[in-house]
Enzyme design. Structure first.
Site, PDB file in Angstrom:
ATOM      1  N   LYS B  71       1.042  -1.111  -0.035  1.00 11.02           N
ATOM      2  CA  LYS B  71       0.012  -0.158   0.030  1.00 11.02           C
ATOM      3  C   LYS B  71       0.940   1.087   0.006  1.00 11.02           C
ATOM      4  CE  LYS B  71      -3.780   2.074   2.644  1.00 11.02           C
ATOM      5  NZ  LYS B  71      -4.783   2.026   3.898  1.00 11.02           N
ATOM      6  N   SER B 147      -9.792   1.722   3.135  1.00 13.32           N
ATOM      7  CA  SER B 147      -8.794   2.489   2.162  1.00 13.32           C
ATOM      8  C   SER B 147      -7.776   1.554   1.322  1.00 13.32           C
ATOM      9  CB  SER B 147      -8.080   3.616   2.928  1.00 13.32           C
ATOM     10  OG  SER B 147      -7.068   3.014   3.955  1.00 13.32           O
ATOM     11  N   SER B 171     -10.124  -0.707   7.165  1.00 11.84           N
ATOM     12  CA  SER B 171      -9.344  -0.459   5.847  1.00 11.84           C
ATOM     13  C   SER B 171      -8.572  -1.729   5.208  1.00 11.84           C
ATOM     14  CB  SER B 171      -8.419   0.904   5.876  1.00 11.84           C
ATOM     15  OG  SER B 171      -9.014   1.999   5.894  1.00 11.84           O
TER      16      SER B 171
END
Lengths: 96, 473
Positions: B71, B147, B171
């Protein structure tokens, strides 16, 4: 009767070091009002005498030995600076 | 297609000499090049750097030669770290490895590729990324969740073998649920936050996004551990999480919070979760109703604490040391405000304003302290519940994936989608989302996720239940 939240959005923006257009200010003021109304859920519960929790799994007094250790080189520390001068970060003049 | 394989299978292949780390990196790169234009999971990927690492990978190590996608909010030396934001997009190259990345490298894994995310991890659809759209691989008209939407879309879309995400209010788990893969948020403090760009420091936690529960256990083994660079990192023993894999769940007590099984859950999601409960019962688990009486406070508490912490954390973006600097600023104050106003997107500004307001003079006690007290009640709910049961079960998300743009102008509605995942962060507990069937919406089979929450530091039981369920389907 829920409290109507009066937010001086331009004052908050100033504290947050943000500038808002009139359009943004109107939109955020209304959206934040809605969110704060929802957050008023918290006022429906009696929280007197409850201890606040800062971290779910608290770890206290974390200290490391006060010994020199390697860190970034000057070049690494400056590698992302938007503007450099003489191996320092350059910013607009602060003192006349 | 090696990219569609698992860590466990590829490690066998490497050890047997059937495949090399180079083969794997090349195949993953090929999959990204073929599929990323459509899915948009990756923001960037450096094939040459990954191949160089593959060629010198130590295949005797437990994750030797396995590329893991990251990420875009974790620092990896020499790679970008945009956080999905314009403020870090142009001119930031990470000068160090995050704590979790150091451990990952020590296990022989190769950090390869940077995954899209909601800007600074603020959002649950990845639509708040300033740098590109990520689509759900199961239905390209829908969001992947967020997210860590890039992480889940890459893994579910076979553009990555496994990925790292971060989870502040759901997330990792929610996008894993919406895309149909596995995602685990470990206990707060298990994985170092050093080098993870901070959103809400008392809630943030890194964890794996994988195709199988076994892979989640494997990857977790090499992410956990004490890090002196993170003062909230726990100095506790890390068990071998794979030891939990394959154990039965006879007699294990599973709690269903009565407050969670409410109106507002999509009928198809509800049916899938009910079927999973029956399945776990048939495996010998004992199902009990429990109560988490302060559930209603979860989302409100989170939307005080997370924006408050974020407004403080994001004060570091001032255009001085790194990140975007406005080219039109006169004095220093203007440089701060212009750099920030040009660099941050709408949701980030919204949360900074919200947090700043709630921390400002006269409001601090009414919001921040009150929310910290509510957090105590939420945590106590779990403590009481775990006296009766071993794990707690719920849907991960009350609905399947939305259409892109569907919740665009309604931030509060989007926040309420996190009702089942947020309390787990507030209490600092481990939670996994594991696929539990699909619901048919407009001719597409949309994945549903089952959330299993455990006691603090008891990831092993969470993984054991998730694996038993996964294998029985």
């Amino acid at each position: 009767m829920p409290e109507v939240h009066q937010i001086d959005i331009q004052h908050v923006a100033k504290l947050a070091r943000l500038t808002l257009s009139d359009e943004e200010a109107t939109r955020y003021e209304s959206q934040l009002g809605g969110i704060l109304n929802y957050i008023d859920t918290l006022t429906r519960y009696d929280l007197d005498g409850v201890e606040p929790t800062a971290h779910a799994i608290p770890v206290y007094d974390v200290l490391r030995a006060d010994e020199p250790r390697t860190g970034f080189t000057q070049e690494q520390a400056l590698s992302n600076a938007p503007k450099r001068h003489a191996d320092q970060i350059q910013i607009p003049k602060v003192i006349e | 297609m090696l990219a569609s394989s698992t860590i466990a299978a590829l490690r066998k292949g490497i050890t047997a000499g059937d495949i090399t780390p180079r083969d794997i990196v090349l195949d993953v790169a090929k999959s990204i090049e073929a599929g990323n234009a459509e899915i948009g999971a990756y923001l960037s990927w450096d094939v040459e750097a990954a191949l160089a690492e593959a060629d010198r990978a130590d295949i005797t190590k437990p994750l030797g030669g396995i590329p893991i996608a990251i990420k875009d909010n974790m620092n990896v030396t020499g790679q970008p770290c945009t956080c999905g934001s314009r403020i870090l997009a142009e001119n930031y190259t990470a000068p160090y490895d995050a704590g979790a990345i150091r451990l990952l490298r020590a296990s022989g894994a190769i950090p390869f590729g940077r995954l899209n995310m909601d800007e600074f991890a603020m959002g649950s659809s990845t639509e708040n990324s300033a740098l590109g759209v990520t689509r759900n691989p199961r239905d390209l008209s829908r969001v992947p969740g967020g997210s860590s939407g890039g992480s889940a879309a890459a893994v579910a879309g076979d553009l990555a073998i496994a990925a790292l995400g971060s989870d502040t209010g759901g997330s990792i788990r929610q996008p894993a649920a919406l895309c149909g893969c596995v995602g685990i948020k470990p206990t707060y403090g298990r994985v170092s936050r050093f080098g993870l760009v901070a959103f809400a420091s008392s809630l943030d936690q890194i964890g794996p996004v994988t195709k199988t529960v076994e892979d989640a256990a494997l990857l977790l083994n090499h992410l956990c551990g004490h890090d002196a660079h993170d003062s909230t990192s726990l100095n506790v023993e890390v068990p071998d999480f794979t030891a939990a894999i394959g154990q039965d769940i006879k007699g294990l007590r599973i709690g269903l919070p009565k407050e969670y099984y409410i109106d507002g859950i999509h009928a198809g999601v509800s049916a899938s979760v009910q079927a999973a409960i029956r399945q776990l019962e048939s495996l010998g688990a004992i199902i009990e109703e429990i109560s988490l009486p302060h559930t209603e406070l979860g989302v409100a508490t989170y939307y005080v604490l997370a924006p408050a912490e974020a407004s403080a954390n994001l004060a570091r973006f001032d255009g001085v040391r790194y990140g975007h600097r406005s080219s039109s600023a006169g004095d220093l104050l203007e440089q701060y405000t212009k750099s920030r106003s040009e660099g941050f997107g709408p949701e980030v500004k919204r949360r900074i304003l919200l947090g700043t307001y709630m921390l400002s003079s006269g409001y601090y006690d009414a919001y921040y302290i009150r929310a910290q007290k509510a957090r105590t009640l939420i945590r106590n709910d779990f403590t009481e519940a775990f006296k009766k049961v071993d794990v707690i079960l719920s849907p991960t998300s009350p609905t399947p994936a939305h259409k892109l743009g569907e919740l665009k102008d309604n931030p509060l509605a989007a926040y309420l989608e996190d009702v089942f995942t947020i309390p787990v962060n507030l209490a600092g507990l481990p939670g996994i989302s594991v696929p539990c069937g699909t619901v048919e919406v407009e001719g597409k089979a949309l994945p549903v996720g089952l959330q299993i929450v455990g006691k603090a530091l008891d990831e092993a039981t969470v993984l054991r239940v998730a694996h038993a369920y996964e294998q029985s389907r």
